[in-house]
Scaffold this active site. Structure first.
Site, PDB file in Angstrom:
ATOM      1  N   ASP B 238      37.894 133.296  -5.046  1.00 23.81           N
ATOM      2  CA  ASP B 238      37.281 133.337  -3.947  1.00 23.81           C
ATOM      3  C   ASP B 238      37.095 134.914  -3.452  1.00 23.81           C
ATOM      4  OD1 ASP B 238      37.367 132.115  -0.514  1.00 23.81           O
ATOM      5  OD2 ASP B 238      35.554 132.490  -1.946  1.00 23.81           O
ATOM      6  N   ASP B 327      35.904 125.752   1.871  1.00 23.84           N
ATOM      7  CA  ASP B 327      37.129 126.036   2.628  1.00 23.84           C
ATOM      8  C   ASP B 327      37.609 124.927   3.335  1.00 23.84           C
ATOM      9  OD1 ASP B 327      35.313 129.017   3.782  1.00 23.84           O
ATOM     10  OD2 ASP B 327      36.645 128.789   2.172  1.00 23.84           O
TER      11      ASP B 327
END
Lengths: 100, 407
Positions: B238, B327
């Site tokens: 990420d 997330d």
């Protein structure tokens, strides 16, 4: 619910309300309930739009009808399942184990 | 059955990959004050806006849903004990072939985990790159269809599987007809509210539930070490994907900004509905902004040819924050895995760690004002807290309690 529908145009509201009503026809009382809750304030204020109110009313009635039907089926199933023998087991996802 | 799950998960993991790609916190676009009224309203807050784009209100708008999702996952795991398969784990995903159930295993759980992680991570990178390419070359229909299919599977199959576990756990009789009706209603409403228009709170609720279900799947089907390595790996990925100039997620965000389009609404949790008034041809046409009411953006309009709508009516304090569903999922996976360890201290520690990480990320976001990866800080703090609490603090507390030492 939230008031984001406040700023939408009347045509928009009628459109959405109507689509929700149509969507709820195939055995979808939950869609109708959401329709009623979402447009409740819209349908009950003094300067309401007639079509919105109409669809909200129909959705409410429809939801009640479906709810009664489903409630009746669940009631019948829960109470009569044991006495149906093999059929009862075949339509069951899960037969409770242990002592009744 | 198990075979059905194996097959179904293929598609599910595709969607998971999609969702992972959205593991980024995206700031809402800079307000373009075209109308005079908007400018006046803005003046008061203009100064505040310059220093910090997001205040405490925005932090709360994200903390509440993240906490709710995590709480949902924790509760499900504690109540439905089937999720911590622990030692009797027999079913694995096709994507993690190195496990103790088959001959490929290298013998050491850690090297197995590393290999599994490499496989999963490569898959994620591959999928993300495909997605970015599709987006770049404007194959919106393909992307839409893909997203639609994944939410379909998630909303119907997973709801059914999870409900089945609930029914078995609480041991009440359930027939196929009733469960079909429940799943049908739940699923259709979910599709409508996520992909079309619906009350904001319902859409947010469904996105949270989808994230929680996905997290539960990961917790159930990934072996212990593999899961931790994957968490760490995804956090690092990420970081690179969003921050590196050539990172796929960054390209995605930048392309979306260039074209002035929202990014895959059904993959992003948005805390507000954004209103746009498109002044095309002089007649104001107001519509729900495709931000969280979705495919509207791609289905009803052909984005490349339309003039970007100006966000005139957006009051400064209505600016929302957007957080990718990926997330939510990975935060919940971390906390959920902690919950399987049967110790509330660990769970609370990880919970707090993630929220701290989220606040820090938002703080940095407010200063930097560009899309940021939301995973790294939270995941790393979470892992550190998990390790410390489980292997240092808990034994210490136990020992202290035994020896009657109070601090």
């Amino acid at each position: 619910l939230s008031n984001e529908s406040a700023a939408a145009s009347p045509e928009e509201k009628i459109n959405i309300c109507r689509k929700y009503f149509l969507a709820g026809l195939p055995l979808l009382p939950w869609v109708w309930i959401v329709n009623v809750l979402w447009f409740w304030r819209e349908a009950t204020k003094p300067d309401h739009i007639p079509q919105v109110r109409k669809y909200v009313m129909f959705s409410a009635i429809g939801a009640l009808i479906y709810a009664t039907m489903i409630g009746a089926w669940v009631g019948v199933y829960q109470s009569q399942r044991a006495s149906w023998g093999a059929l009862g087991d075949r339509i069951s996802l899960h037969v409770p184990y242990g002592e009744p | 059955g198990i075979n059905a799950e194996y097959g179904g998960f293929f598609l599910v993991i595709q969607s998971a990959n999609l969702v992972k790609m959205s593991a980024a916190v995206v700031p809402t676009e800079e307000q373009v004050p075209a109308a005079p009224e908007a400018v006046e309203a803005e003046d008061d807050d203009a100064e505040e806006q310059e220093t910090l784009k997001y205040g405490a209100k925005h932090v709360m708008m994200l903390i509440v849903p993240v906490s709710l999702c995590m709480i949902l996952v924790i509760l499900t795991i504690r109540v439905i004990t089937m999720y911590d398969q622990g030692s009797q784990q027999t079913v694995y995903l096709v994507y993690t072939p190195f496990n103790d159930q088959n001959k490929l295993s290298t013998g050491s759980p850690i090297s197995d985990a590393v290999l599994n992680m490499i496989i999963v991570l490569s898959l994620v990178i591959f999928m993300t790159c495909i997605l970015v390419l599709l987006y770049k070359y404007r194959c919106y229909k393909v992307i839409e269809g893909w997203l639609f299919l994944s939410s379909l599977i998630l909303l119907f199959m997973f709801t059914f599987l999870n409900l089945q576990e609930v029914v078995i756990r609480f041991n009440f009789a359930m027939d196929y007809i009733t469960i079909a009706l429940i799943v049908w209603n739940f699923g259709v409403m979910g599709i409508i509210s996520v992909h079309w228009k619906g009350p904001l709170i319902l859409q947010q609720g469904y996105l949270l539930i989808i994230s929680a279900m996905m997290a539960l799947v990961f917790i159930k089907y990934l072996p212990e070490w593999t899961l931790w390595f994957i968490l760490g790996g995804i956090a690092v990925y990420d970081l690179f994907a969003v921050l590196c100039p050539k990172g796929p997620l960054r390209i995605l965000v930048e392309t979306a900004e260039e074209r002035n389009e929202p990014i895959f609404p059904s993959l992003i949790y948005s805390s507000t509905v954004m209103w746009t008034v498109a002044m095309a041809d002089g007649e104001p046409v107001s519509s729900y902004n495709p931000l969280n009411n979705s495919t509207g953006s791609s289905a009803n309009s052909s984005p490349p040819n339309r003039d970007p709508p100006e966000m005139e009516d957006q009051e400064p304090e209505e600016q929302g924050v957007k957080l990718g569903l990926g997330d939510f999922i990975f935060y919940s996976v971390l906390v959920g895995k902690a919950a399987t360890a049967d110790d509330w201290n660990t769970v609370m520690a990880c919970f707090v760690a993630i929220l701290i990480g989220l606040c820090l990320t938002l703080l940095i976001l407010a200063i930097v004002k560009k899309a940021l990866p939301a995973l790294p800080i939270s995941i790393f703090v979470g892992i550190i807290f998990y390790v410390c609490t489980r292997w240092c603090i808990k034994p210490m507390c136990d020992q202290m309690a035994l020896s009657q030492v109070y601090v």
